[in-house]
Write a protein that holds these residues in place. Structure first.
Motif, mmCIF file in Angstrom:
data_model
loop_
_atom_site.group_PDB
_atom_site.id
_atom_site.type_symbol
_atom_site.label_atom_id
_atom_site.label_comp_id
_atom_site.label_asym_id
_atom_site.label_seq_id
_atom_site.Cartn_x
_atom_site.Cartn_y
_atom_site.Cartn_z
ATOM 1 N N PRO A 65 0.838 -1.207 0.000
ATOM 2 C CA PRO A 65 0.000 0.000 0.000
ATOM 3 C C PRO A 65 0.872 1.256 0.000
ATOM 4 O O PRO A 65 1.994 1.260 0.526
ATOM 5 N N ALA A 66 0.341 2.316 -0.576
ATOM 6 C CA ALA A 66 1.117 3.548 -0.745
ATOM 7 C C ALA A 66 1.701 4.092 0.561
ATOM 8 O O ALA A 66 2.866 4.509 0.584
ATOM 9 N N PRO A 67 0.947 4.112 1.676
ATOM 10 C CA PRO A 67 1.538 4.667 2.905
ATOM 11 C C PRO A 67 2.802 3.936 3.352
ATOM 12 O O PRO A 67 3.677 4.541 3.973
ATOM 13 N N GLN A 68 2.898 2.655 3.016
ATOM 14 C CA GLN A 68 4.068 1.894 3.437
ATOM 15 C C GLN A 68 5.294 2.243 2.597
ATOM 16 O O GLN A 68 6.424 1.962 2.991
ATOM 17 N N ARG A 69 5.086 2.865 1.436
ATOM 18 C CA ARG A 69 6.201 3.194 0.536
ATOM 19 C C ARG A 69 6.515 4.689 0.511
ATOM 20 O O ARG A 69 7.322 5.139 -0.295
ATOM 21 N N THR A 70 5.869 5.446 1.389
ATOM 22 C CA THR A 70 5.996 6.900 1.344
ATOM 23 C C THR A 70 7.001 7.438 2.354
ATOM 24 O O THR A 70 7.627 8.474 2.125
ATOM 25 N N ARG A 71 7.167 6.751 3.467
ATOM 26 C CA ARG A 71 8.092 7.219 4.516
ATOM 27 C C ARG A 71 9.193 6.184 4.689
ATOM 28 O O ARG A 71 8.927 5.014 4.978
ATOM 29 N N TYR A 72 10.443 6.641 4.539
ATOM 30 C CA TYR A 72 11.563 5.707 4.600
ATOM 31 C C TYR A 72 12.857 6.472 4.833
ATOM 32 O O TYR A 72 12.941 7.690 4.637
ATOM 33 N N LEU A 93 11.722 1.069 5.037
ATOM 34 C CA LEU A 93 10.342 1.545 4.917
ATOM 35 C C LEU A 93 9.703 1.492 6.298
ATOM 36 O O LEU A 93 9.562 0.416 6.878
ATOM 37 N N PHE A 94 9.312 2.655 6.840
ATOM 38 C CA PHE A 94 8.717 2.616 8.175
ATOM 39 C C PHE A 94 7.264 3.062 8.214
ATOM 40 O O PHE A 94 6.649 3.118 9.285
ATOM 41 N N GLY A 95 6.677 3.350 7.064
ATOM 42 C CA GLY A 95 5.242 3.589 6.994
ATOM 43 C C GLY A 95 4.769 4.731 7.874
ATOM 44 O O GLY A 95 5.536 5.612 8.264
ATOM 45 N N PRO A 96 3.493 4.724 8.240
ATOM 46 C CA PRO A 96 2.933 5.855 8.988
ATOM 47 C C PRO A 96 3.474 5.991 10.405
ATOM 48 O O PRO A 96 3.582 7.095 10.925
ATOM 49 N N ASP A 97 3.812 4.860 11.067
ATOM 50 C CA ASP A 97 4.139 4.938 12.494
ATOM 51 C C ASP A 97 5.215 3.957 12.945
ATOM 52 O O ASP A 97 5.417 3.776 14.148
ATOM 53 N N ALA A 98 5.899 3.318 12.018
ATOM 54 C CA ALA A 98 6.991 2.374 12.316
ATOM 55 C C ALA A 98 6.511 1.109 13.021
ATOM 56 O O ALA A 98 7.333 0.349 13.535
ATOM 57 N N GLN A 110 25.002 -7.351 -3.455
ATOM 58 C CA GLN A 110 24.980 -7.030 -2.031
ATOM 59 C C GLN A 110 24.464 -8.208 -1.208
ATOM 60 O O GLN A 110 23.604 -8.975 -1.660
ATOM 61 N N ARG A 111 24.975 -8.326 0.005
ATOM 62 C CA ARG A 111 24.467 -9.365 0.901
ATOM 63 C C ARG A 111 23.004 -9.053 1.249
ATOM 64 O O ARG A 111 22.608 -7.900 1.375
ATOM 65 N N GLY A 112 22.228 -10.108 1.379
ATOM 66 C CA GLY A 112 20.822 -9.945 1.732
ATOM 67 C C GLY A 112 19.950 -9.429 0.611
ATOM 68 O O GLY A 112 18.858 -8.911 0.865
ATOM 69 N N PHE A 113 20.378 -9.593 -0.656
ATOM 70 C CA PHE A 113 19.635 -9.011 -1.774
ATOM 71 C C PHE A 113 18.254 -9.637 -1.930
ATOM 72 O O PHE A 113 17.293 -8.954 -2.288
ATOM 73 N N ARG A 114 18.117 -10.931 -1.683
ATOM 74 C CA ARG A 114 16.825 -11.599 -1.882
ATOM 75 C C ARG A 114 15.990 -11.658 -0.599
ATOM 76 O O ARG A 114 14.999 -12.375 -0.539
ATOM 77 N N VAL A 115 16.400 -10.900 0.388
ATOM 78 C CA VAL A 115 15.717 -10.935 1.686
ATOM 79 C C VAL A 115 15.035 -9.594 1.961
ATOM 80 O O VAL A 115 15.612 -8.535 1.731
ATOM 81 N N VAL A 116 13.811 -9.668 2.442
ATOM 82 C CA VAL A 116 13.136 -8.501 3.015
ATOM 83 C C VAL A 116 13.076 -8.734 4.518
ATOM 84 O O VAL A 116 12.468 -9.704 4.981
ATOM 85 N N GLU A 117 13.751 -7.882 5.256
ATOM 86 C CA GLU A 117 13.711 -7.984 6.714
ATOM 87 C C GLU A 117 12.519 -7.181 7.237
ATOM 88 O O GLU A 117 12.203 -6.110 6.708
ATOM 89 N N ARG A 207 12.133 2.200 -7.973
ATOM 90 C CA ARG A 207 11.087 2.968 -8.661
ATOM 91 C C ARG A 207 9.739 2.864 -7.946
ATOM 92 O O ARG A 207 8.832 3.658 -8.213
ATOM 93 N N GLN A 208 9.601 1.890 -7.044
ATOM 94 C CA GLN A 208 8.348 1.744 -6.297
ATOM 95 C C GLN A 208 8.265 2.699 -5.109
ATOM 96 O O GLN A 208 7.211 2.817 -4.479
ATOM 97 N N LEU A 209 9.348 3.375 -4.798
ATOM 98 C CA LEU A 209 9.335 4.328 -3.691
ATOM 99 C C LEU A 209 8.541 5.570 -4.079
ATOM 100 O O LEU A 209 8.672 6.087 -5.185
ATOM 101 N N LEU A 210 7.737 6.061 -3.161
ATOM 102 C CA LEU A 210 6.952 7.269 -3.388
ATOM 103 C C LEU A 210 7.591 8.448 -2.652
ATOM 104 O O LEU A 210 8.377 8.267 -1.725
#
Length: 543
Positions: A65-72, A93-98, A110-117, A207-210
């Motif tokens: 969702p857009a709010p999750q990609r707007t604050r980072y 990405l920390f979204g509206p309130d982390a 880079q290390r961790g390229f295929r990982v989303v933490e 490019r998905q970052l807002l």
């Protein structure tokens, strides 16, 4: 593959433009329930991955969702399990309130390229949950996304157990674009950020970052005079993340304290010293307890100052490695929460070395950007108010013109809970101004509250707690130290649940909830039964 994924694949098999329209509508319909259900949390994230059969980091970012990609925040250097460079930063990405944080980077090298933490804050338990989503390697053939266990051991090496956020403290975040609060970007930052921004519109992930234009605006990191004068300046991303994490970490700390057996006795002291306007620790401790604690508090303060001086030097060295000036700034005593941490460690046995967001463990810098308020006071207020609703009301309406009822209430309740004498409590109103202020400091060994001494023959020891509150002005007056008058009132005095005896029986029962007696303290079952037998015997005794 999930049933939802099969349905989506069948819809997307339609020809031409119809396929594109149906695919978009189907994907939106399948994802919508996860996003609407009470905010975007990890459960919603997992539903999104499974319902849309997402198989890559790129697909996940596009579906967020857009709010999750707007604050980072953007890290051009990282000591985490994910690598970072100036042109391929690690994105937080920390979204509206982390409350849900996702991180990723941008280069296969880079290390961790295929990982989303991910880091999620559990609002119920007030704890952080760390997880990893490991996406399949396309070269290895089809495979599903692997979801790690909660709080994997390799994450605990930096985040600790229980986990805590690691995000450095104001005003320096080495390795993050905008690493110096309120300062112009360094040459290294400007060069790296320009390269990143040039590549971002066509990069498979970035490019998905807002709201990327925010990083292109120099005023984001150093607002101009016009914005500051008009009070429209927004905190830079690093400070935003720090403030949000500090708020959540404070809730976690407050809940950790509330879980300790001694919290009931020390809750008013903890809340009082968390409020800088309520005075020093001496005003919340009985004289005898304070005389034991004072020297220990001074040692504790010295140890804290030494630890924070080391942290300032190490942090300054990290900044210097990145080309920034070597300037050390140790937290002040207020920023280190010395008195509150002293009570937590000495009285509750809680280790406070993992409380801060600082990278360096065993340090105590809680500094926040001005004018952000220290959030630990609010976290503690919520925990204490759940046990004593009066605290919330007094806090809400407290002013300097009302005689400081809020702070005075905390001091009286604290001293009563910690065994102050009746005479000391009666004189507290005039003594508050004369109480010695605490030297900033802290202990290594912990004094304990003196136990309630047995009363006169036939009186339960716990009766002293009733006397300490109801005969000193803390609570409505009741003659607990006068058996004859108390017996009369137990039988005849009307109350909400019948007679005074009925009211006391209710207040001693589990049904009273937060209205239980003594307020804010948890008596043992044996003490409650002993008190009830005592009051019942008085009420039925011959006149």
């Amino acid at each position: 593959m999930s049933d939802a994924g099969n349905r989506l694949r069948r819809v997307c098999a339609a020809p031409g433009a119809l396929r594109r329209i149906l695919c978009l509508l189907a994907g939106t319909a399948l994802a919508a329930p996860a996003v609407r259900a009470g905010g975007f949390d990890f459960a919603a994230l997992l539903t999104l991955v499974r319902s849309q059969d997402i198989g890559s980091v790129e697909e996940l970012l596009a579906a967020l969702p857009a709010p999750q990609r707007t604050r980072y925040a953007l890290m051009f250097e990282s000591r985490s399990l994910q690598g970072a460079t100036p042109e391929n930063p690690r994105v937080i990405l920390f979204g509206p309130d982390a409350r849900l944080i996702l991180t990723f980077n941008g280069s296969p090298a880079q290390r961790g390229f295929r990982v989303v933490e991910t880091m999620e804050f559990d609002d119920g338990e007030k704890e952080f949950r760390l997880r990893e989503l490991v996406f399949p390697d396309p070269a290895a053939g089809a495979a599903q996304v692997q979801v790690s266990e909660v709080n994997p051991p390799h994450c605990a090496r930096c985040h600790g157990a229980p986990p805590r956020p690691v995000w450095d403290s104001f005003p320096l975040w080495p390795g993050a674009y905008g690493e110096r609060y309120g300062a112009r970007l360094s040459t290294r930052e400007r060069t790296g950020l320009a390269t990143f921004l040039a590549r971002q519109p066509t990069h498979a992930r970035y490019r998905q970052l807002l709201a990327v234009q925010r990083f292109a605006d120099p005023g984001t990191f150093r607002p101009g005079a016009r914005k500051q004068y008009a009070a429209v300046a927004q905190e830079p991303p690093n400070a935003e993340l720090g403030i949000a994490l500090a708020s959540l970490q404070s809730q976690s700390i407050a809940r950790e304290l509330a879980r300790q057996p001694a919290f009931a006795s020390y809750q008013y002291a903890l809340l009082g010293v968390a409020d800088a306007s309520c005075g020093g620790l001496a005003e919340f401790y009985p004289r005898s307890l304070w005389s034991e604690a004072r020297a220990a508090l001074e040692r504790f303060a010295r140890d804290t100052a030494a630890a924070n001086a080391r942290e300032a030097q190490l942090k300054s060295a990290r900044a210097a490695d990145g080309g920034l000036p070597r300037t050390a700034r140790a937290a002040s005593s207020d920023d280190a929460l010395v008195r509150l941490r002293f009570v937590a460690e000495s009285a509750l046995g809680v280790d406070t070395r993992g409380w801060t967001l600082a990278l360096e463990k065993g340090t105590y810098d809680f500094t926040l950007p001005p004018p952000a308020a220290q959030p630990l006071r609010e976290g503690l207020l919520a925990e204490v108010a759940a046990r004593d609703a009066s605290v919330q009301d007094l806090s809400r309406y407290s002013t300097s013109s009302d005689g400081d009822h809020y702070c005075s209430y905390l001091k009286r309740r604290s001293r009563a809970a910690l065994g102050a004498s009746k005479e000391e409590l009666s004189a507290l109103g005039s003594e508050v101004a004369e109480a010695p202020s605490t030297a900033p400091g802290g202990p290594t060994a912990a004094p304990r509250a003196p136990a309630t001494s047995p009363g006169p023959a036939g009186r339960p020891a716990a009766l002293q707690l009733c006397i300490n509150c109801h005969e000193t002005g803390v609570a409505p007056p009741l003659p607990f130290s006068d058996p004859a008058e108390l017996a009369r009132q137990l039988r005849l005095r009307p109350a909400a649940h019948g007679t005074l005896l009925d009211e006391i029986r209710f207040r001693l029962s589990a049904a009273a909830g937060t209205q239980h007696m003594p307020l804010g303290l948890n008596l043992s079952q044996a003490d409650r039964e002993t008190l009830e037998r005592y009051f019942s015997a008085l009420a039925t005794a011959e006149n």
